[in-house]
Write a protein that holds these residues in place. Sequence first.
Motif, PDB file in Angstrom:
ATOM      1  N   VAL A  36      -6.456  32.998 -11.678  1.00  0.00           N
ATOM      2  CA  VAL A  36      -6.015  33.498 -12.984  1.00  0.00           C
ATOM      3  C   VAL A  36      -7.080  33.244 -14.045  1.00  0.00           C
ATOM      4  O   VAL A  36      -7.391  34.134 -14.870  1.00  0.00           O
ATOM      5  N   THR A  37      -7.666  32.081 -14.036  1.00  0.00           N
ATOM      6  CA  THR A  37      -8.695  31.749 -15.025  1.00  0.00           C
ATOM      7  C   THR A  37      -9.910  32.649 -14.877  1.00  0.00           C
ATOM      8  O   THR A  37     -10.449  33.146 -15.869  1.00  0.00           O
ATOM      9  N   GLU A  38     -10.358  32.868 -13.654  1.00  0.00           N
ATOM     10  CA  GLU A  38     -11.562  33.672 -13.443  1.00  0.00           C
ATOM     11  C   GLU A  38     -11.319  35.143 -13.777  1.00  0.00           C
ATOM     12  O   GLU A  38     -12.220  35.830 -14.273  1.00  0.00           O
ATOM     13  N   ILE A  39     -10.113  35.643 -13.526  1.00  0.00           N
ATOM     14  CA  ILE A  39      -9.793  37.020 -13.925  1.00  0.00           C
ATOM     15  C   ILE A  39      -9.897  37.172 -15.443  1.00  0.00           C
ATOM     16  O   ILE A  39     -10.458  38.159 -15.957  1.00  0.00           O
ATOM     17  N   LEU A  40      -9.374  36.177 -16.174  1.00  0.00           N
ATOM     18  CA  LEU A  40      -9.480  36.227 -17.635  1.00  0.00           C
ATOM     19  C   LEU A  40     -10.936  36.169 -18.088  1.00  0.00           C
ATOM     20  O   LEU A  40     -11.349  36.900 -19.005  1.00  0.00           O
ATOM     21  N   VAL A  41     -11.737  35.325 -17.450  1.00  0.00           N
ATOM     22  CA  VAL A  41     -13.150  35.226 -17.812  1.00  0.00           C
ATOM     23  C   VAL A  41     -13.862  36.552 -17.567  1.00  0.00           C
ATOM     24  O   VAL A  41     -14.643  37.030 -18.419  1.00  0.00           O
ATOM     25  N   ILE A  42     -13.616  37.195 -16.426  1.00  0.00           N
ATOM     26  CA  ILE A  42     -14.281  38.466 -16.102  1.00  0.00           C
ATOM     27  C   ILE A  42     -13.883  39.551 -17.093  1.00  0.00           C
ATOM     28  O   ILE A  42     -14.725  40.319 -17.586  1.00  0.00           O
ATOM     29  N   LEU A  43     -12.579  39.630 -17.420  1.00  0.00           N
ATOM     30  CA  LEU A  43     -12.113  40.665 -18.346  1.00  0.00           C
ATOM     31  C   LEU A  43     -12.680  40.439 -19.749  1.00  0.00           C
ATOM     32  O   LEU A  43     -13.125  41.399 -20.404  1.00  0.00           O
ATOM     33  N   VAL A  44     -12.664  39.208 -20.219  1.00  0.00           N
ATOM     34  CA  VAL A  44     -13.195  38.937 -21.558  1.00  0.00           C
ATOM     35  C   VAL A  44     -14.695  39.199 -21.602  1.00  0.00           C
ATOM     36  O   VAL A  44     -15.215  39.795 -22.563  1.00  0.00           O
ATOM     37  N   GLN A  45     -15.396  38.767 -20.550  1.00  0.00           N
ATOM     38  CA  GLN A  45     -16.838  38.980 -20.519  1.00  0.00           C
ATOM     39  C   GLN A  45     -17.196  40.456 -20.423  1.00  0.00           C
ATOM     40  O   GLN A  45     -18.089  40.940 -21.132  1.00  0.00           O
TER      41      GLN A  45
ATOM     42  N   LEU B  60     -15.203  43.271 -21.008  1.00  0.00           N
ATOM     43  CA  LEU B  60     -14.614  44.203 -21.968  1.00  0.00           C
ATOM     44  C   LEU B  60     -14.901  43.848 -23.424  1.00  0.00           C
ATOM     45  O   LEU B  60     -14.915  44.744 -24.279  1.00  0.00           O
ATOM     46  N   VAL B  61     -15.101  42.591 -23.724  1.00  0.00           N
ATOM     47  CA  VAL B  61     -15.236  42.175 -25.118  1.00  0.00           C
ATOM     48  C   VAL B  61     -16.640  41.665 -25.425  1.00  0.00           C
ATOM     49  O   VAL B  61     -17.341  42.202 -26.299  1.00  0.00           O
ATOM     50  N   LEU B  62     -17.065  40.655 -24.715  1.00  0.00           N
ATOM     51  CA  LEU B  62     -18.308  39.985 -25.073  1.00  0.00           C
ATOM     52  C   LEU B  62     -19.528  40.877 -24.864  1.00  0.00           C
ATOM     53  O   LEU B  62     -20.461  40.870 -25.688  1.00  0.00           O
TER      54      LEU B  62
ATOM     55  N   SER C  18     -18.766  29.547 -25.745  1.00  0.00           N
ATOM     56  CA  SER C  18     -17.591  28.812 -26.210  1.00  0.00           C
ATOM     57  C   SER C  18     -16.303  29.461 -25.738  1.00  0.00           C
ATOM     58  O   SER C  18     -15.363  28.768 -25.331  1.00  0.00           O
ATOM     59  N   VAL C  19     -16.261  30.800 -25.766  1.00  0.00           N
ATOM     60  CA  VAL C  19     -15.047  31.506 -25.316  1.00  0.00           C
ATOM     61  C   VAL C  19     -14.815  31.266 -23.827  1.00  0.00           C
ATOM     62  O   VAL C  19     -13.689  30.965 -23.386  1.00  0.00           O
ATOM     63  N   ILE C  20     -15.868  31.381 -23.037  1.00  0.00           N
ATOM     64  CA  ILE C  20     -15.726  31.152 -21.595  1.00  0.00           C
ATOM     65  C   ILE C  20     -15.352  29.696 -21.317  1.00  0.00           C
ATOM     66  O   ILE C  20     -14.502  29.412 -20.465  1.00  0.00           O
ATOM     67  N   LEU C  21     -15.977  28.794 -22.065  1.00  0.00           N
ATOM     68  CA  LEU C  21     -15.646  27.376 -21.889  1.00  0.00           C
ATOM     69  C   LEU C  21     -14.202  27.101 -22.265  1.00  0.00           C
ATOM     70  O   LEU C  21     -13.508  26.321 -21.587  1.00  0.00           O
ATOM     71  N   LEU C  22     -13.717  27.738 -23.327  1.00  0.00           N
ATOM     72  CA  LEU C  22     -12.341  27.533 -23.757  1.00  0.00           C
ATOM     73  C   LEU C  22     -11.361  27.994 -22.685  1.00  0.00           C
ATOM     74  O   LEU C  22     -10.388  27.300 -22.375  1.00  0.00           O
ATOM     75  N   ILE C  23     -11.615  29.155 -22.084  1.00  0.00           N
ATOM     76  CA  ILE C  23     -10.741  29.652 -21.024  1.00  0.00           C
ATOM     77  C   ILE C  23     -10.771  28.705 -19.823  1.00  0.00           C
ATOM     78  O   ILE C  23      -9.737  28.390 -19.222  1.00  0.00           O
TER      79      ILE C  23
ATOM     80  N   ASN D 258     -33.012  36.622 -17.043  1.00  0.00           N
ATOM     81  CA  ASN D 258     -33.509  36.563 -18.413  1.00  0.00           C
ATOM     82  C   ASN D 258     -32.711  35.598 -19.286  1.00  0.00           C
ATOM     83  O   ASN D 258     -33.078  35.355 -20.440  1.00  0.00           O
ATOM     84  N   GLY D 259     -31.635  35.084 -18.771  1.00  0.00           N
ATOM     85  CA  GLY D 259     -30.838  34.116 -19.522  1.00  0.00           C
ATOM     86  C   GLY D 259     -29.933  34.745 -20.559  1.00  0.00           C
ATOM     87  O   GLY D 259     -29.473  34.047 -21.458  1.00  0.00           O
ATOM     88  N   THR D 260     -29.643  36.042 -20.489  1.00  0.00           N
ATOM     89  CA  THR D 260     -28.751  36.684 -21.445  1.00  0.00           C
ATOM     90  C   THR D 260     -27.314  36.579 -20.965  1.00  0.00           C
ATOM     91  O   THR D 260     -27.034  36.094 -19.880  1.00  0.00           O
ATOM     92  N   THR D 261     -26.391  37.061 -21.793  1.00  0.00           N
ATOM     93  CA  THR D 261     -24.971  36.966 -21.468  1.00  0.00           C
ATOM     94  C   THR D 261     -24.361  38.309 -21.122  1.00  0.00           C
ATOM     95  O   THR D 261     -23.151  38.404 -20.988  1.00  0.00           O
ATOM     96  N   GLU D 262     -25.138  39.337 -20.952  1.00  0.00           N
ATOM     97  CA  GLU D 262     -24.620  40.654 -20.613  1.00  0.00           C
ATOM     98  C   GLU D 262     -24.758  40.869 -19.107  1.00  0.00           C
ATOM     99  O   GLU D 262     -25.865  40.956 -18.581  1.00  0.00           O
ATOM    100  N   PHE D 263     -23.618  40.949 -18.434  1.00  0.00           N
ATOM    101  CA  PHE D 263     -23.600  41.087 -16.986  1.00  0.00           C
ATOM    102  C   PHE D 263     -22.808  42.324 -16.604  1.00  0.00           C
ATOM    103  O   PHE D 263     -21.823  42.674 -17.264  1.00  0.00           O
ATOM    104  N   GLY D 264     -23.210  42.933 -15.487  1.00  0.00           N
ATOM    105  CA  GLY D 264     -22.467  44.082 -14.969  1.00  0.00           C
ATOM    106  C   GLY D 264     -21.218  43.647 -14.222  1.00  0.00           C
ATOM    107  O   GLY D 264     -21.049  42.478 -13.864  1.00  0.00           O
ATOM    108  N   TRP D 265     -20.337  44.632 -13.951  1.00  0.00           N
ATOM    109  CA  TRP D 265     -19.070  44.324 -13.298  1.00  0.00           C
ATOM    110  C   TRP D 265     -19.279  43.783 -11.885  1.00  0.00           C
ATOM    111  O   TRP D 265     -18.588  42.871 -11.461  1.00  0.00           O
ATOM    112  N   THR D 266     -20.220  44.345 -11.171  1.00  0.00           N
ATOM    113  CA  THR D 266     -20.473  43.864  -9.804  1.00  0.00           C
ATOM    114  C   THR D 266     -20.903  42.411  -9.811  1.00  0.00           C
ATOM    115  O   THR D 266     -20.429  41.594  -9.001  1.00  0.00           O
TER     116      THR D 266
END
Length: 442
Positions: free
Chosen positions: A159-168, A170-172, A203-208, A376-384
């Motif tokens: 459940v936690t990882e599903i929330l992290v994937i969706l937030v990352q 769709l939002v972040l 911080s958002v990922i850490l909070l989840i 590259n150390g960025t926070t933008e990742f693809g769905w795969t």
Amino acid sequence: MKDTPGWASPGSAASDGQEPGASGPAEPADRPHPAQQPGTDPQDSGPKWSKDQPPPGQWSAPTAPQAPGQTPPPPPPPGPGWGAHPPAGPGGYGGGHPGYGAPGAGPWGSGWGGPPPAAKPGVIPLRPLGVGEILDGAVSTMRTYWRTVLGISLTVAVVTEILVILVQGLVLNDRLDTEALDDPNATLSELTRATGDALISSSVILLISVIGAIIATALLTTVTSRAVLGKSVTTGEAWRDARPQVPQLFGLLFLLLLMTFGVVLAGAVPGILVAATGAGAAGGALTIFGILGAGIVALWLWFRFSLASPALMLEKQGITKSLSRSAKLVRGSWWRVFGIQLLATIIANVIAAIVVIPFTFLAGAVSGDGATSFLNGTTEFGWTFLIISGVGSVIGSMITFPITAGVTVLLYIDQRIRREALDLELARAAGVQNYGTGTPGS
């Protein structure tokens, strides 16, 4: 004192006129000794046994009469210690008491080998614990009750990882921009904004993740507390026991996070105000030092209240009462609590990294965008990339949740044993007979 083997004091007289270790009744004192010389006539004028004999076990060798003023002879040299048996003599003494024998002769393994080991109805012995015993207790709980422990950990981790994937995904990825961190020509304002976006994403990922860890801790607290008593519990029973306290647990989590971030923000405010007046360099330096100092205070507060969660779950206390209970239990032992929890976190995360890192590189190899962003150390990742790496994170969380939660609960129990003699209550709850009397048994 009760003359039981292994616990009587040296030199104590036998009870009821009987030799230590003798199984039959004592002989009358006026009975002649059977070990007389062959052919000796009872009517001879030789030495005879007197009818008035000292009580068995208290006789001493006869001594010659001393003339007035004569110095008494020195006492005989001591024997070879408590382990030697006195030689057989009049009265038949010499069988030896099993409590005073050589090492290994007594029922406890040695006549003076100390008290028996503490009762261990479950995963830990009921006494103050060492670091290794706390870690071993957490692992033993996971190994013995693996169905319940892994079931809870897997459910919370998924459940936690599903929330992290969706937030990352769709939002972040859409609202945060960290590309300036890889641009050598980026301006100071762009770097500042990119750094802020990266901090927000982390911080958002850490909070989840923290929320998931708190829920897992709530459910695993019941499992670990039952494991201490040697009793199993199902996932449904753990949930029914934890459900009434879950809302207060979230309130406790919110208060701790608010306290932590509030302290850090308070430390950064003076530097921010100085920077706002135009002194950018001085303001930046003051902000950094303020955050570092406030971070130390926040760390101290976090571990001071780190036992509030098991106190809330097991004692059914409110939020403020749980915080005060944790502060009371940690007082004087902050470094020990900090060291044990830090060690458990390092061990759990090292084990989890062995699983997570291969999945991360596999995700980077399969997804080009994810691999580029990762390297590259960025926070933008693809769905795969997010999905494949998420599978590894779920497996890693199944390892970290039971270890960290188990260590926290066992550390709470250990502190209560040290300060409040909780082991007596645990022994009664586990059905250990005669615990605390020196002869525990199950």
